[in-house]
Design a protein around this motif. Structure first.
Motif, PDB file in Angstrom:
ATOM      1  N   HIS A  83      31.843  46.986  44.162  1.00 20.47           N
ATOM      2  CA  HIS A  83      32.529  45.874  44.811  1.00 20.47           C
ATOM      3  C   HIS A  83      32.515  44.614  43.947  1.00 20.47           C
ATOM      4  O   HIS A  83      33.468  43.826  43.985  1.00 20.47           O
ATOM      5  CB  HIS A  83      31.898  45.580  46.172  1.00 20.47           C
ATOM      6  N   GLU A  84      31.446  44.426  43.199  1.00 23.27           N
ATOM      7  CA  GLU A  84      31.370  43.260  42.313  1.00 23.27           C
ATOM      8  C   GLU A  84      32.464  43.305  41.259  1.00 23.27           C
ATOM      9  O   GLU A  84      32.996  42.257  40.862  1.00 23.27           O
ATOM     10  CB  GLU A  84      29.991  43.195  41.658  1.00 23.27           C
ATOM     11  N   ASP A  85      32.827  44.499  40.818  1.00 26.35           N
ATOM     12  CA  ASP A  85      33.933  44.643  39.875  1.00 26.35           C
ATOM     13  C   ASP A  85      35.238  44.168  40.508  1.00 26.35           C
ATOM     14  O   ASP A  85      36.052  43.501  39.863  1.00 26.35           O
ATOM     15  CB  ASP A  85      34.051  46.110  39.445  1.00 26.35           C
ATOM     16  N   GLY A  86      35.454  44.507  41.781  1.00 27.48           N
ATOM     17  CA  GLY A  86      36.650  44.041  42.486  1.00 27.48           C
ATOM     18  C   GLY A  86      36.667  42.537  42.630  1.00 27.48           C
ATOM     19  O   GLY A  86      37.724  41.897  42.514  1.00 27.48           O
ATOM     20  N   LEU A  87      35.504  41.951  42.883  1.00 23.98           N
ATOM     21  CA  LEU A  87      35.407  40.495  42.976  1.00 23.98           C
ATOM     22  C   LEU A  87      35.838  39.840  41.677  1.00 23.98           C
ATOM     23  O   LEU A  87      36.666  38.915  41.675  1.00 23.98           O
ATOM     24  CB  LEU A  87      33.962  40.101  43.313  1.00 23.98           C
ATOM     25  N   LEU A  91      39.269  37.518  41.085  1.00 21.41           N
ATOM     26  CA  LEU A  91      39.155  36.115  40.674  1.00 21.41           C
ATOM     27  C   LEU A  91      39.942  35.857  39.404  1.00 21.41           C
ATOM     28  O   LEU A  91      40.608  34.824  39.276  1.00 21.41           O
ATOM     29  CB  LEU A  91      37.683  35.748  40.496  1.00 21.41           C
ATOM     30  N   ASP A  92      39.872  36.776  38.457  1.00 16.84           N
ATOM     31  CA  ASP A  92      40.682  36.637  37.239  1.00 16.84           C
ATOM     32  C   ASP A  92      42.171  36.659  37.561  1.00 16.84           C
ATOM     33  O   ASP A  92      42.952  35.850  37.046  1.00 16.84           O
ATOM     34  CB  ASP A  92      40.361  37.772  36.258  1.00 16.84           C
ATOM     35  N   ALA A  93      42.572  37.606  38.428  1.00 15.83           N
ATOM     36  CA  ALA A  93      43.990  37.779  38.731  1.00 15.83           C
ATOM     37  C   ALA A  93      44.558  36.617  39.532  1.00 15.83           C
ATOM     38  O   ALA A  93      45.594  36.045  39.180  1.00 15.83           O
ATOM     39  CB  ALA A  93      44.196  39.091  39.487  1.00 15.83           C
ATOM     40  N   PHE A  94      43.882  36.249  40.598  1.00 10.65           N
ATOM     41  CA  PHE A  94      44.384  35.164  41.434  1.00 10.65           C
ATOM     42  C   PHE A  94      44.229  33.809  40.752  1.00 10.65           C
ATOM     43  O   PHE A  94      45.024  32.890  40.994  1.00 10.65           O
ATOM     44  CB  PHE A  94      43.664  35.154  42.785  1.00 10.65           C
ATOM     45  N   GLY A  95      43.227  33.683  39.902  1.00  8.04           N
ATOM     46  CA  GLY A  95      43.033  32.420  39.200  1.00  8.04           C
ATOM     47  C   GLY A  95      43.939  32.252  38.006  1.00  8.04           C
ATOM     48  O   GLY A  95      44.350  31.132  37.672  1.00  8.04           O
ATOM     49  N   GLY A  96      44.290  33.369  37.351  1.00  8.25           N
ATOM     50  CA  GLY A  96      45.075  33.276  36.122  1.00  8.25           C
ATOM     51  C   GLY A  96      46.519  33.695  36.237  1.00  8.25           C
ATOM     52  O   GLY A  96      47.314  33.463  35.323  1.00  8.25           O
ATOM     53  N   HIS A 108      44.571  44.727  37.073  1.00  8.80           N
ATOM     54  CA  HIS A 108      44.433  46.086  36.560  1.00  8.80           C
ATOM     55  C   HIS A 108      43.688  46.123  35.234  1.00  8.80           C
ATOM     56  O   HIS A 108      43.174  47.169  34.835  1.00  8.80           O
ATOM     57  CB  HIS A 108      45.823  46.712  36.400  1.00  8.80           C
ATOM     58  N   ASP A 109      43.616  44.988  34.558  1.00  8.00           N
ATOM     59  CA  ASP A 109      42.957  44.900  33.252  1.00  8.00           C
ATOM     60  C   ASP A 109      41.437  45.022  33.444  1.00  8.00           C
ATOM     61  O   ASP A 109      40.845  44.298  34.241  1.00  8.00           O
ATOM     62  CB  ASP A 109      43.297  43.564  32.589  1.00  8.00           C
ATOM     63  N   SER A 110      40.811  45.928  32.716  1.00  4.04           N
ATOM     64  CA  SER A 110      39.371  46.159  32.875  1.00  4.04           C
ATOM     65  C   SER A 110      38.515  45.062  32.251  1.00  4.04           C
ATOM     66  O   SER A 110      37.319  44.959  32.544  1.00  4.04           O
ATOM     67  CB  SER A 110      38.979  47.505  32.257  1.00  4.04           C
ATOM     68  N   ARG A 111      39.116  44.227  31.409  1.00  2.51           N
ATOM     69  CA  ARG A 111      38.344  43.151  30.774  1.00  2.51           C
ATOM     70  C   ARG A 111      38.112  42.016  31.766  1.00  2.51           C
ATOM     71  O   ARG A 111      38.915  41.776  32.645  1.00  2.51           O
ATOM     72  CB  ARG A 111      39.087  42.625  29.541  1.00  2.51           C
ATOM     73  N   ILE A 112      36.991  41.329  31.584  1.00  6.03           N
ATOM     74  CA  ILE A 112      36.654  40.218  32.469  1.00  6.03           C
ATOM     75  C   ILE A 112      36.956  38.901  31.782  1.00  6.03           C
ATOM     76  O   ILE A 112      36.713  38.738  30.585  1.00  6.03           O
ATOM     77  CB  ILE A 112      35.171  40.285  32.899  1.00  6.03           C
ATOM     78  N   GLY A 113      37.538  37.969  32.536  1.00 10.45           N
ATOM     79  CA  GLY A 113      37.877  36.652  32.004  1.00 10.45           C
ATOM     80  C   GLY A 113      36.961  35.579  32.542  1.00 10.45           C
ATOM     81  O   GLY A 113      35.964  35.855  33.221  1.00 10.45           O
ATOM     82  N   ALA A 114      37.328  34.329  32.273  1.00 13.20           N
ATOM     83  CA  ALA A 114      36.479  33.201  32.656  1.00 13.20           C
ATOM     84  C   ALA A 114      36.329  33.101  34.168  1.00 13.20           C
ATOM     85  O   ALA A 114      35.218  32.920  34.690  1.00 13.20           O
ATOM     86  CB  ALA A 114      37.057  31.906  32.092  1.00 13.20           C
ATOM     87  N   PHE A 115      37.445  33.224  34.910  1.00 17.44           N
ATOM     88  CA  PHE A 115      37.368  33.116  36.374  1.00 17.44           C
ATOM     89  C   PHE A 115      36.450  34.191  36.959  1.00 17.44           C
ATOM     90  O   PHE A 115      35.613  33.917  37.819  1.00 17.44           O
ATOM     91  CB  PHE A 115      38.758  33.243  36.996  1.00 17.44           C
ATOM     92  N   GLY A 116      36.617  35.417  36.479  1.00 15.02           N
ATOM     93  CA  GLY A 116      35.802  36.507  36.982  1.00 15.02           C
ATOM     94  C   GLY A 116      34.335  36.350  36.641  1.00 15.02           C
ATOM     95  O   GLY A 116      33.466  36.575  37.489  1.00 15.02           O
ATOM     96  N   ALA A 117      34.045  35.980  35.400  1.00 18.91           N
ATOM     97  CA  ALA A 117      32.656  35.832  34.966  1.00 18.91           C
ATOM     98  C   ALA A 117      31.953  34.715  35.732  1.00 18.91           C
ATOM     99  O   ALA A 117      30.833  34.886  36.231  1.00 18.91           O
ATOM    100  CB  ALA A 117      32.608  35.565  33.462  1.00 18.91           C
ATOM    101  N   ILE A 118      32.620  33.564  35.825  1.00 17.45           N
ATOM    102  CA  ILE A 118      32.011  32.430  36.526  1.00 17.45           C
ATOM    103  C   ILE A 118      31.827  32.748  38.007  1.00 17.45           C
ATOM    104  O   ILE A 118      30.769  32.491  38.596  1.00 17.45           O
ATOM    105  CB  ILE A 118      32.872  31.170  36.347  1.00 17.45           C
ATOM    106  N   GLY A 119      32.854  33.322  38.625  1.00 20.61           N
ATOM    107  CA  GLY A 119      32.775  33.648  40.049  1.00 20.61           C
ATOM    108  C   GLY A 119      31.691  34.673  40.336  1.00 20.61           C
ATOM    109  O   GLY A 119      30.980  34.575  41.347  1.00 20.61           O
TER     110      GLY A 119
END
Length: 255
Positions: A83-87, A91-96, A108-119
């Motif tokens: 579930h943390e992966d979905g979070l 966050l990356d998708a809706f934020g970016g 769909h991108d498996s890489r994590i971005g700033a929004f996802g990491a921070i969130g």
């Protein structure tokens, strides 16, 4: 109702959401996943029980902050941070992303971005601090309630929203859920909300009210942004609901 089939659906849910080995006789068919969805909150209760046991055992050796981190590590290991992966993805998708297509592509991108990491860091830190601030038995009971009820609320979107991907890991789950199956899921997941503060049932009502409001708000947001939900959205919602349960639990005894 076929007891053997229901047992197979339970093990299907357990195998889908955790890394716990299931008996070989269970087998697997993707079409079973939708029927297994009613047992997702029960699997959540078992994960919450695992967290509570690790936490209470660790308290005999370590301070509360370390005990909570060990319990969180146990559930992350058991679920593979499902579930943390979905979070993080949401966050990356809706934020970016701005257009619907951009949001779905980033999600769909498996890489994590700033929004996802921070969130993700903020969400995990909040869980850690909230649970460490609670009395031990209240924290342990809230772990079970949080894991079970959050999954019941998340899968309720299978009744009211449309799955927006043509394909995806959650596609077999994402068929419309029957109302009877949803009631079964609620029976497995929601009564735990009234346990941590028993006999003060008002705490359970307050938590349930917050969850209903959050479910409505998140559902509206998903529809507005992408027209429905994805598997990542369900994971994101589960994490939001779980954190809300912990925060309400702490606020209730604080104020």
């Amino acid at each position: 109702m076929n007891p053997l089939a229901e047992l197979r659906y339970f093990f299907t849910a357990l195998g889908y959401f955790t890394r716990v080995p299931v008996p070989r006789w269970v087998g697997f068919k993707p079409e079973w996943l939708n029927s297994a969805a009613r047992y997702f909150p029960l699997v959540g209760a078992l994960l919450g029980a695992l967290a509570a046991l690790v936490y209470l055992a660790a308290l005999h050796v370590f301070p509360p902050g370390v005990a909570v981190l060990l319990s969180m590590a146990a559930t992350l290991l058991a679920t593979g941070a499902f579930h943390e992966d979905g979070l993080a993805d949401c966050l990356d998708a809706f934020g970016g992303g701005y257009a619907r297509e951009d949001v779905l592509r980033i999600m769909h991108d498996s890489r994590i971005g700033a929004f996802g990491a921070i969130g993700l860091v903020v969400a995990l830190a909040l869980k850690w601090q909230v649970l460490a601030s609670l009395p031990p038995m209240r924290a342990a009971m809230l772990m079970i309630a949080g894991h079970a009820a959050s999954r019941a609320c998340a899968i309720s979107y299978l009744v009211s929203l449309d799955y927006v991907r043509a394909e995806g890991k959650a596609k077999p789950v994402a068929q419309r859920m029957s109302f009877a199956a949803l009631l079964c899921a609620f029976a497995f997941g929601l009564p735990w909300l009234f346990w941590p503060a028993w006999p003060d049932w008002r705490a359970g009502i307050a938590t349930l009210t917050v969850l209903v409001a959050l479910r409505y708000a998140l559902g509206r947001y998903f529809v507005k942004r992408i027209g429905g939900y994805t598997g990542d959205c369900l994971g994101f919602a589960q994490q939001v609901f779980e954190l809300a349960i912990y925060l309400v639990g702490l606020a209730w005894i604080s104020f």
